[in-house]
Design a protein around this motif. Sequence first.
Motif, PDB file in Angstrom:
ATOM      1  N   ALA A 128      72.475  80.916  31.263  1.00  0.00           N
ATOM      2  CA  ALA A 128      72.513  81.478  32.610  1.00  0.00           C
ATOM      3  C   ALA A 128      73.652  82.470  32.777  1.00  0.00           C
ATOM      4  O   ALA A 128      74.029  82.813  33.899  1.00  0.00           O
ATOM      5  CB  ALA A 128      72.639  80.353  33.647  1.00  0.00           C
ATOM      6  N   ALA A 129      74.210  82.947  31.673  1.00  0.00           N
ATOM      7  CA  ALA A 129      75.315  83.903  31.754  1.00  0.00           C
ATOM      8  C   ALA A 129      74.851  85.180  32.446  1.00  0.00           C
ATOM      9  O   ALA A 129      73.760  85.691  32.187  1.00  0.00           O
ATOM     10  CB  ALA A 129      75.822  84.228  30.355  1.00  0.00           C
ATOM     11  N   GLY A 130      75.687  85.690  33.323  1.00  0.00           N
ATOM     12  CA  GLY A 130      75.369  86.926  34.031  1.00  0.00           C
ATOM     13  C   GLY A 130      74.298  86.778  35.082  1.00  0.00           C
ATOM     14  O   GLY A 130      73.693  87.778  35.499  1.00  0.00           O
ATOM     15  N   ALA A 131      74.046  85.559  35.542  1.00  0.00           N
ATOM     16  CA  ALA A 131      73.011  85.328  36.549  1.00  0.00           C
ATOM     17  C   ALA A 131      73.322  86.082  37.839  1.00  0.00           C
ATOM     18  O   ALA A 131      74.458  86.104  38.306  1.00  0.00           O
ATOM     19  CB  ALA A 131      72.881  83.829  36.838  1.00  0.00           C
ATOM     20  N   VAL A 132      72.294  86.686  38.394  1.00  0.00           N
ATOM     21  CA  VAL A 132      72.432  87.477  39.625  1.00  0.00           C
ATOM     22  C   VAL A 132      71.686  86.765  40.749  1.00  0.00           C
ATOM     23  O   VAL A 132      70.502  86.438  40.592  1.00  0.00           O
ATOM     24  CB  VAL A 132      71.849  88.892  39.430  1.00  0.00           C
ATOM     25  CG1 VAL A 132      71.929  89.684  40.720  1.00  0.00           C
ATOM     26  CG2 VAL A 132      72.564  89.606  38.302  1.00  0.00           C
ATOM     27  N   PRO A 133      72.337  86.522  41.886  1.00  0.00           N
ATOM     28  CA  PRO A 133      71.642  85.853  42.989  1.00  0.00           C
ATOM     29  C   PRO A 133      70.539  86.728  43.581  1.00  0.00           C
ATOM     30  O   PRO A 133      70.681  87.944  43.674  1.00  0.00           O
ATOM     31  CB  PRO A 133      72.752  85.588  44.006  1.00  0.00           C
ATOM     32  CG  PRO A 133      73.809  86.587  43.685  1.00  0.00           C
ATOM     33  CD  PRO A 133      73.744  86.815  42.215  1.00  0.00           C
ATOM     34  N   LEU A 134      69.449  86.097  43.962  1.00  0.00           N
ATOM     35  CA  LEU A 134      68.330  86.782  44.597  1.00  0.00           C
ATOM     36  C   LEU A 134      68.157  86.260  46.017  1.00  0.00           C
ATOM     37  O   LEU A 134      68.559  85.140  46.334  1.00  0.00           O
ATOM     38  CB  LEU A 134      67.032  86.538  43.820  1.00  0.00           C
ATOM     39  CG  LEU A 134      66.976  86.979  42.360  1.00  0.00           C
ATOM     40  CD1 LEU A 134      65.628  86.580  41.766  1.00  0.00           C
ATOM     41  CD2 LEU A 134      67.188  88.475  42.247  1.00  0.00           C
ATOM     42  N   ARG A 135      67.538  87.064  46.839  1.00  0.00           N
ATOM     43  CA  ARG A 135      67.179  86.597  48.173  1.00  0.00           C
ATOM     44  C   ARG A 135      65.795  85.957  48.077  1.00  0.00           C
ATOM     45  O   ARG A 135      64.788  86.644  47.962  1.00  0.00           O
ATOM     46  CB  ARG A 135      67.165  87.741  49.180  1.00  0.00           C
ATOM     47  CG  ARG A 135      66.866  87.284  50.605  1.00  0.00           C
ATOM     48  CD  ARG A 135      66.963  88.427  51.598  1.00  0.00           C
ATOM     49  NE  ARG A 135      66.698  87.958  52.952  1.00  0.00           N
ATOM     50  CZ  ARG A 135      66.697  88.739  54.028  1.00  0.00           C
ATOM     51  NH1 ARG A 135      66.976  90.037  53.896  1.00  0.00           N
ATOM     52  NH2 ARG A 135      66.440  88.239  55.215  1.00  0.00           N
ATOM     53  N   SER A 136      65.759  84.653  48.121  1.00  0.00           N
ATOM     54  CA  SER A 136      64.509  83.929  47.927  1.00  0.00           C
ATOM     55  C   SER A 136      63.677  83.947  49.205  1.00  0.00           C
ATOM     56  O   SER A 136      64.197  83.800  50.307  1.00  0.00           O
ATOM     57  CB  SER A 136      64.804  82.476  47.526  1.00  0.00           C
ATOM     58  OG  SER A 136      63.604  81.730  47.434  1.00  0.00           O
ATOM     59  N   VAL A 137      62.367  84.115  49.039  1.00  0.00           N
ATOM     60  CA  VAL A 137      61.480  84.068  50.193  1.00  0.00           C
ATOM     61  C   VAL A 137      61.435  82.661  50.777  1.00  0.00           C
ATOM     62  O   VAL A 137      61.173  82.477  51.968  1.00  0.00           O
ATOM     63  CB  VAL A 137      60.062  84.547  49.796  1.00  0.00           C
ATOM     64  CG1 VAL A 137      59.390  83.575  48.843  1.00  0.00           C
ATOM     65  CG2 VAL A 137      59.191  84.750  51.025  1.00  0.00           C
ATOM     66  N   ASP A 138      61.715  81.656  49.956  1.00  0.00           N
ATOM     67  CA  ASP A 138      61.715  80.259  50.400  1.00  0.00           C
ATOM     68  C   ASP A 138      63.137  79.847  50.752  1.00  0.00           C
ATOM     69  O   ASP A 138      64.006  79.815  49.877  1.00  0.00           O
ATOM     70  CB  ASP A 138      61.169  79.365  49.285  1.00  0.00           C
ATOM     71  CG  ASP A 138      61.215  77.882  49.637  1.00  0.00           C
ATOM     72  OD1 ASP A 138      61.421  77.561  50.825  1.00  0.00           O
ATOM     73  OD2 ASP A 138      61.054  77.055  48.732  1.00  0.00           O
ATOM     74  N   PRO A 139      63.416  79.527  52.018  1.00  0.00           N
ATOM     75  CA  PRO A 139      64.780  79.153  52.399  1.00  0.00           C
ATOM     76  C   PRO A 139      65.269  77.873  51.741  1.00  0.00           C
ATOM     77  O   PRO A 139      66.470  77.587  51.768  1.00  0.00           O
ATOM     78  CB  PRO A 139      64.682  78.979  53.922  1.00  0.00           C
ATOM     79  CG  PRO A 139      63.240  78.668  54.177  1.00  0.00           C
ATOM     80  CD  PRO A 139      62.481  79.443  53.158  1.00  0.00           C
ATOM     81  N   LEU A 140      64.369  77.101  51.137  1.00  0.00           N
ATOM     82  CA  LEU A 140      64.749  75.843  50.502  1.00  0.00           C
ATOM     83  C   LEU A 140      64.767  75.937  48.978  1.00  0.00           C
ATOM     84  O   LEU A 140      64.832  74.917  48.294  1.00  0.00           O
ATOM     85  CB  LEU A 140      63.797  74.725  50.939  1.00  0.00           C
ATOM     86  CG  LEU A 140      63.887  74.332  52.413  1.00  0.00           C
ATOM     87  CD1 LEU A 140      62.818  73.312  52.759  1.00  0.00           C
ATOM     88  CD2 LEU A 140      65.258  73.786  52.743  1.00  0.00           C
ATOM     89  N   THR A 141      64.707  77.166  48.435  1.00  0.00           N
ATOM     90  CA  THR A 141      64.784  77.347  46.985  1.00  0.00           C
ATOM     91  C   THR A 141      65.682  78.534  46.659  1.00  0.00           C
ATOM     92  O   THR A 141      65.189  79.652  46.465  1.00  0.00           O
ATOM     93  CB  THR A 141      63.399  77.564  46.352  1.00  0.00           C
ATOM     94  OG1 THR A 141      62.500  76.533  46.778  1.00  0.00           O
ATOM     95  CG2 THR A 141      63.487  77.526  44.825  1.00  0.00           C
ATOM     96  N   PRO A 142      67.005  78.337  46.597  1.00  0.00           N
ATOM     97  CA  PRO A 142      67.892  79.433  46.188  1.00  0.00           C
ATOM     98  C   PRO A 142      67.635  79.807  44.735  1.00  0.00           C
ATOM     99  O   PRO A 142      67.437  78.933  43.885  1.00  0.00           O
ATOM    100  CB  PRO A 142      69.293  78.837  46.382  1.00  0.00           C
ATOM    101  CG  PRO A 142      69.098  77.361  46.315  1.00  0.00           C
ATOM    102  CD  PRO A 142      67.736  77.091  46.880  1.00  0.00           C
TER     103      PRO A 142
END
Length: 288
Positions: A128-142
Amino acid sequence: MKFQLTEDQRALRDGVRQLLTRRFDAEALRAAVDAPGLDRGLWRALGEAGFFALRLPEADGGVGLGLPEAVLAFKEAGRALLPGPLIATHLAAGEVAGAAEGETVVAAVDGSGLVAWLAEADVVRGDAAGAVPLRSVDPLTPLHRVGGGAAVEPVAVLLTAAEQLGTAGRVCELAVQHARTREQFGQPIGAFQAVKHLCAGMLVRTEVARAAVYAAAVTADRTDIAAARLLADEAAVLGARDCLQVHGGMGFTWESEVHLHLKRAWVRARRGGASTESEELLAADLVA
């Protein structure tokens, strides 16, 4: 081959549903949406109930059940919209200390290069090195995205299908309930042909997917699992969409759980083993 549930399997299914009804009801679901984050108390309760250790041998402290029983449990989790890296933690039981007991939260990089619940995880399987956060369409699944995906276990593909089956069944129930109670022009909307067709289509897709998922749980064949995943993804996504149609505008409101099922179904459908991969596997099997 007989796919009817045994008395013990029905008891397991009902027990998981009762546990989730007590620990993650509609009020808890709404609270989770309003204040996202993993409920460690609920996670430990799942561990104590044997949710993560279902397939772990009794000699190793597990429940000693098989894949069909795990499918039943994960179907109930999908029905309840239970959040968290359930599959990753379940697959880590017996390999990662504390996973089976719900003391350790395990996330995993999947075949699509996505990692769910990375920030909440104690252990991450895969790079998971360099993982970039996404804006998830599901508020209960970051979600986070990493550079490359990882090989996906067939069991993970099947358990995702089981969760999708849970959503398909739940949205079918919600649509029928609403069609029976919501009135327009002096009669329930379920009396109108268009609504009847939507509900009937949802039921057919759900039952076809149920047969495929249960059969794949018995055979554990990769081709059967791929077929089950395709059918379950379709039943969940199209079912949730049609449920929104039945509910109309109120299905999109935060007071309703319908849109949450659609958003979760969309996110699950992007996991490893999704449509393209499963279609390719089935195509290769047909050619062979």
